[in-house]
Design an enzyme around this catalytic site. Structure first.
Site, PDB file in Angstrom:
ATOM      1  N   THR A 110      49.654  33.398  39.370  1.00 27.28           N
ATOM      2  CA  THR A 110      49.382  32.380  38.358  1.00 27.28           C
ATOM      3  C   THR A 110      50.468  31.315  38.356  1.00 27.28           C
ATOM      4  O   THR A 110      50.185  30.111  38.398  1.00 27.28           O
ATOM      5  CB  THR A 110      49.275  33.042  36.964  1.00 27.28           C
ATOM      6  OG1 THR A 110      48.166  33.943  36.998  1.00 27.28           O
ATOM      7  CG2 THR A 110      49.088  32.016  35.863  1.00 27.28           C
ATOM      8  N   GLN A 128      44.096  36.492  47.157  1.00 25.46           N
ATOM      9  CA  GLN A 128      43.203  37.587  47.561  1.00 25.46           C
ATOM     10  C   GLN A 128      43.142  37.766  49.073  1.00 25.46           C
ATOM     11  O   GLN A 128      42.570  38.753  49.550  1.00 25.46           O
ATOM     12  CB  GLN A 128      41.788  37.367  47.011  1.00 25.46           C
ATOM     13  CG  GLN A 128      41.692  37.472  45.503  1.00 25.46           C
ATOM     14  CD  GLN A 128      41.937  38.872  44.965  1.00 25.46           C
ATOM     15  OE1 GLN A 128      41.983  39.859  45.711  1.00 25.46           O
ATOM     16  NE2 GLN A 128      42.096  38.988  43.655  1.00 25.46           N
ATOM     17  N   HIS A 156      50.899  42.150  43.815  1.00 30.88           N
ATOM     18  CA  HIS A 156      50.136  43.312  43.338  1.00 30.88           C
ATOM     19  C   HIS A 156      48.717  43.385  43.886  1.00 30.88           C
ATOM     20  O   HIS A 156      48.005  44.345  43.628  1.00 30.88           O
ATOM     21  CB  HIS A 156      50.136  43.368  41.804  1.00 30.88           C
ATOM     22  CG  HIS A 156      49.281  42.363  41.099  1.00 30.88           C
ATOM     23  ND1 HIS A 156      48.109  42.717  40.481  1.00 30.88           N
ATOM     24  CD2 HIS A 156      49.434  41.037  40.887  1.00 30.88           C
ATOM     25  CE1 HIS A 156      47.583  41.624  39.902  1.00 30.88           C
ATOM     26  NE2 HIS A 156      48.367  40.612  40.137  1.00 30.88           N
ATOM     27  N   CYS A 194      38.582  39.195  32.044  1.00 36.94           N
ATOM     28  CA  CYS A 194      39.703  38.324  31.700  1.00 36.94           C
ATOM     29  C   CYS A 194      40.794  39.143  31.026  1.00 36.94           C
ATOM     30  O   CYS A 194      40.644  40.343  30.805  1.00 36.94           O
ATOM     31  CB  CYS A 194      39.247  37.164  30.834  1.00 36.94           C
ATOM     32  SG  CYS A 194      38.664  37.665  29.231  1.00 36.94           S
TER      33      CYS A 194
HETATM   34  N1  PLP Z   1      44.382  33.680  42.212  1.00 37.91           N
HETATM   35  C1  PLP Z   1      43.425  34.571  42.468  1.00 37.91           C
HETATM   36  C2  PLP Z   1      42.360  34.244  43.467  1.00 37.91           C
HETATM   37  C3  PLP Z   1      43.421  35.799  41.796  1.00 37.91           C
HETATM   38  O1  PLP Z   1      42.460  36.696  42.050  1.00 37.91           O
HETATM   39  C4  PLP Z   1      44.439  36.071  40.857  1.00 37.91           C
HETATM   40  C5  PLP Z   1      44.451  37.340  40.085  1.00 37.91           C
HETATM   41  O2  PLP Z   1      43.444  37.955  39.867  1.00 37.91           O
HETATM   42  C6  PLP Z   1      45.424  35.111  40.644  1.00 37.91           C
HETATM   43  C7  PLP Z   1      45.365  33.919  41.332  1.00 37.91           C
HETATM   44  C8  PLP Z   1      46.552  35.341  39.660  1.00 37.91           C
HETATM   45  O3  PLP Z   1      47.516  36.192  40.225  1.00 37.91           O
HETATM   46  P1  PLP Z   1      48.539  37.004  39.265  1.00 37.91           P
HETATM   47  O4  PLP Z   1      47.779  38.130  38.674  1.00 37.91           O
HETATM   48  O5  PLP Z   1      49.600  37.478  40.212  1.00 37.91           O
HETATM   49  O6  PLP Z   1      49.063  36.044  38.285  1.00 37.91           O
END
Ligand code: PLP
Length: 374
Positions: free
Chosen positions: A74, A170, A192, A311
């Protein structure tokens, strides 16, 4: 996961921590030290970060100096969208919210019914305005696993001088993802999703690509991300990145799963089936059975999958990805996501198949259990 207790098939949400990552974290936590300190404890912590930076860089085909550690995918996406100085952002309509919500006026590039962006639309949008533009297109979709034509995106962007960001959260560790191989300027990854810890990721910025951080504070990460580094998280990220370099060998499992489920319910739909997809992801409908019902029934059978886009509040909302693909809302409400990872074994798949078939047959035979999505 070869445990008789649980078949964990939700790796796109988060993957269990790899033992090598756990060990690296435990060592770093025990050792302590602030990497900015000049004494030996500080230097040892700095050494762990340097090693992890090399490991992450190797996973994503970049130079160690191009890796900026962040608190996850994120933050990496947020920094990319806001840090390029571009006045205009074009992003695919199936991006993660951490891209779509990172700037006030993100313009959405449509996708076709398979979930792949419409390149002609991108070309038209790029030509529509001469202002400095960032194009953000993900490597692989979190719900369907559909891969985007990044090389084509880069080719079109370069024609107009636009910069390109790729959310590879991903993709990394599951398929070959390379900053320089793809030709993008910015790449986001998150530990993760492939067996590293939560709360750590990286924005990888190509050598001379413009980048202005919005973090204020110390000079960490070469002045690009202030704040004392999460040494244990970074060490675990590095160890997982090394372990993930060979990608995932799960295509046969996906084929077995899809064949068995479609044989049981020929009207079931695999979303994105006609596009190139990650081998670890299956987004499939169970005709007439809402996703929440499926998730609960499968959970009772010891199988973990997810419903649409779960979510942060845990609520299940209609999938924006399937909606963007033009999937009918009643059908979208019956879609679950099954995703494999580094410790998935054939018996996990067999357990899911048995539980899915059992639920489907029970629903067919019972008006009481029947839970038609309206
Ligand atoms: N981008 C994608 C395509 C994701 O699937 C996710 C998490 O599900 C994220 C960004 C966000 O990653 P994080 O959980 O490390 O903040």
């Amino acid at each position: 996961m070869s445990s008789a207790v649980l078949a964990y098939l939700d790796h796109n949400a988060t993957s269990p921590l790899r033992p090598v990552a756990f060990d690296a974290m435990a060592e770093a936590l025990k050792a302590g030290g602030n990497p900015s300190s000049v004494h030996r404890a500080g230097r040892a912590a700095r050494g762990r970060i340097d090693q992890a930076r090399r490991q992450v860089a190797a996973l994503v085909g970049a130079m160690p100096s191009e890796v900026i550690f962040t608190s996850g995918g994120t933050e990496a996406n947020n920094l990319a969208i806001t840090g390029t100085g571009c006045q205009r952002v074009l992003a695919s309509s199936v991006e993660h919210d951490s891209v779509l919500k990172a700037a006030p006026d993100v313009e959405r590039i449509p996708v076709d019914s398979t979930g792949v962006i419409v390149l002609g639309e991108l070309e038209r949008m790029l030509a529509a305005s001469p202002v400095p533009t960032l194009v953000s297109v993900m490597f692989a979709n979190n719900e369907t696993g559909v891969l985007q034509p990044i090389a084509e995106v880069v080719r079109l962007a370069r024609k107009t001088g636009a910069l390109v960001h790729c959310d590879a959260v991903q993709g990394a560790g599951k398929a070959e993802v390379e900053l320089h191989g793809l030709g993008v300027d910015y790449l986001s990854v998150s530990a993760h999703k492939f067996g590293g810890p939560t709360g750590i990721g990286a924005l990888v910025v190509r050598g001379n690509a413009p980048f202005v951080t919005d973090r204020r504070g110390g000079g960490q990460e070469a002045n690009r991300r202030a704040g004392t580094e999460n040494v244990a998280g970074i060490a675990g990220f590095g160890a997982a990145a090394s372990a993930a370099r060979n990608g995932l060998d799960v295509l046969a499992l996906r084929e077995r799963l899809e064949t068995a489920l479609l044989k049981t319910a020929p009207q079931a739909q695999v979303f994105g089936a006609d596009a190139k997809r990650l081998a670890n992801t299956v987004c499939i409908s169970m005709p007439g059975v809402r996703a929440e019902t499926q998730v609960m029934a499968l959970d009772l059978a010891g199988v973990c999958v997810s419903a649409g886009a779960a979510c942060s509040s845990g609520k299940v909302t209609r999938s924006a990805v399937l909606t963007a693909m033009g999937v009918d809302s009643a059908v979208a409400d019956t879609a679950v996501r099954i995703s494999f990872g580094w410790n998935t074994e054939a018996e996990d798949i067999e357990r899911l198949i048995a539980a899915w078939q059992d639920l489907y047959i029970r629903v067919q035979n019972s008006d009481i259990v029947r839970d038609r999505a309206a």
